[in-house]
Design a protein around this motif. Sequence first.
Motif, short mmCIF file in Angstrom:
data_model
loop_
_atom_site.label_atom_id
_atom_site.label_comp_id
_atom_site.label_asym_id
_atom_site.label_seq_id
_atom_site.Cartn_x
_atom_site.Cartn_y
_atom_site.Cartn_z
N GLY A 102 0.79 -1.22 0.00
CA GLY A 102 0.00 0.00 0.00
C GLY A 102 0.83 1.27 0.00
O GLY A 102 0.28 2.36 0.14
N GLN A 103 2.13 1.17 -0.17
CA GLN A 103 2.99 2.34 -0.19
C GLN A 103 3.06 2.91 -1.60
O GLN A 103 3.00 2.18 -2.58
N ARG A 104 3.21 4.24 -1.68
CA ARG A 104 3.36 4.90 -2.98
C ARG A 104 4.76 4.68 -3.51
O ARG A 104 5.73 4.77 -2.78
N LYS A 105 4.83 4.46 -4.80
CA LYS A 105 6.12 4.28 -5.45
C LYS A 105 6.09 5.08 -6.75
O LYS A 105 5.16 4.96 -7.54
N THR A 106 7.09 5.90 -6.94
CA THR A 106 7.17 6.66 -8.19
C THR A 106 8.23 6.03 -9.08
O THR A 106 9.29 5.64 -8.61
#
Length: 176
Positions: A102-106
Amino acid sequence: EDLHEDEAPLGASAPVAEVAAKPAESVDKVAEAKAADAKRGQLLELDPERAALPWYVVQTYSGFELRVKLSLDERVRSLNLLPKFGNILVPQETVEDFTKAGQRKTSTRKFFPGYILVQMKLDDETWHLVKDTPKVTGFIGDSRNPSPLTETEVKALVQQMEGGAKRPRPKKQFEE
């Protein structure tokens, strides 16, 4: 006296045996170039004469765009053809994704896989330099006399690239 990799002068290349013995360094250079491009916004500040050069689309092996960019950049420098070349771009944008946790990753996503943009003065010497670069299959358009991109096409591509860097787009979009 031994030089470490980070102490080597710019433009210096390692002997072929060293490069073959250390394939991880090549991957590191591509990763460094990827990070540098993302931070830099990819466009270099050029003198007015070089900034006015036309842009051409070059077809490469898909997945090798950054390696072609690095290779072409190195060849231009080694043959002292910098006045005939401007920017070399891999058209990509920044996208956001969520991991399984559920973590954002760019990350970056190429929006024209298998293609790079080269700003250059087209003549026999520059045409052969680009065409003879490893992993390049050719120019888009007439293979011997390719047509440059229009100024509006270039502005739209650069705007799309810069827009992705300023405001990352979601990797997946869902419709309601």
